[in-house]
Motif scaffolding. Structure first.
Motif, PDB file in Angstrom:
ATOM      1  N   LEU A  31      33.110  37.504  41.179  1.00  0.00           N
ATOM      2  CA  LEU A  31      34.382  37.968  40.619  1.00  0.00           C
ATOM      3  C   LEU A  31      34.275  39.401  40.108  1.00  0.00           C
ATOM      4  O   LEU A  31      35.227  40.179  40.227  1.00  0.00           O
ATOM      5  N   THR A  35      36.496  42.421  41.536  1.00  0.00           N
ATOM      6  CA  THR A  35      37.267  43.287  40.641  1.00  0.00           C
ATOM      7  C   THR A  35      36.968  44.758  40.930  1.00  0.00           C
ATOM      8  O   THR A  35      37.875  45.588  41.012  1.00  0.00           O
ATOM      9  N   TYR A  71      42.571  38.579  45.040  1.00  0.00           N
ATOM     10  CA  TYR A  71      42.009  38.692  43.701  1.00  0.00           C
ATOM     11  C   TYR A  71      42.836  37.888  42.702  1.00  0.00           C
ATOM     12  O   TYR A  71      42.309  37.101  41.940  1.00  0.00           O
ATOM     13  N   TRP A  72      44.148  38.097  42.723  1.00  0.00           N
ATOM     14  CA  TRP A  72      45.007  37.373  41.784  1.00  0.00           C
ATOM     15  C   TRP A  72      45.043  35.883  42.101  1.00  0.00           C
ATOM     16  O   TRP A  72      45.137  35.051  41.199  1.00  0.00           O
ATOM     17  N   TRP A  75      42.002  34.231  40.476  1.00  0.00           N
ATOM     18  CA  TRP A  75      42.197  33.970  39.048  1.00  0.00           C
ATOM     19  C   TRP A  75      43.203  32.861  38.808  1.00  0.00           C
ATOM     20  O   TRP A  75      43.057  32.071  37.875  1.00  0.00           O
ATOM     21  N   HIS A  78      41.378  29.710  39.146  1.00  0.00           N
ATOM     22  CA  HIS A  78      40.581  29.437  37.942  1.00  0.00           C
ATOM     23  C   HIS A  78      41.454  28.902  36.806  1.00  0.00           C
ATOM     24  O   HIS A  78      41.025  28.015  36.061  1.00  0.00           O
TER      25      HIS A  78
END
Length: 129
Positions: A31, A35, A71-72, A75, A78
């Motif tokens: 991650l 990022t 990427y989003w 998250w 998660h």
């Protein structure tokens, strides 16, 4: 040592185990690298990363929108895993607020590395008298 019923029940309601270090490290590094590639791609030393360098540079140069959305999405997954950890805590009788917060936070940061421990947990059921 004999553990009394109330002590055993108390430990079941506050059950928490830390995630294994290697899967947690892999998740954190992955991650972190993701990022870095999404937000600061110009600072990545692509030539120093072996096969990962050219692959990352290709993704940055040709699929920036896909990387940003991915990427989003990572998250968001998660967050979903963390919320599912709260459902599992309830169903497995983990009612201690601190233990639930630890499960939520650890699962948010490390994902399946944490969630798999909670899924595998089999609490001992109290016999009804």
């Amino acid at each position: 040592m004999v553990v009394g019923k109330s002590e055993a029940a108390r430990s079941a309601t506050s059950y928490f185990r830390t995630a294994r270090p290697l899967p947690s490290l892999v998740t954190a590094l992955g991650l972190g690298y993701f990022t870095w590639a999404v937000f600061w791609p110009e600072s990545i030393p692509y030539q120093s990363l072996g096969p990962l360098g050219p692959f990352t540079q290709y993704l940055v140069d040709h699929h920036q929108t896909l990387m940003r959305n991915g990427y989003w999405l990572a998250w968001l997954i998660h967050v979903g895993e963390s919320l599912y950890a709260m459902v599992l805590c309830k169903s497995k009788g983990i009612t201690n607020g601190r233990a639930r917060l630890l499960w939520f936070t650890q699962t948010f940061l490390f994902g399946i590395a944490s969630l798999s421990i909670l899924i595998a947990y089999k609490p001992k059921r109290q016999k009804q008298s």
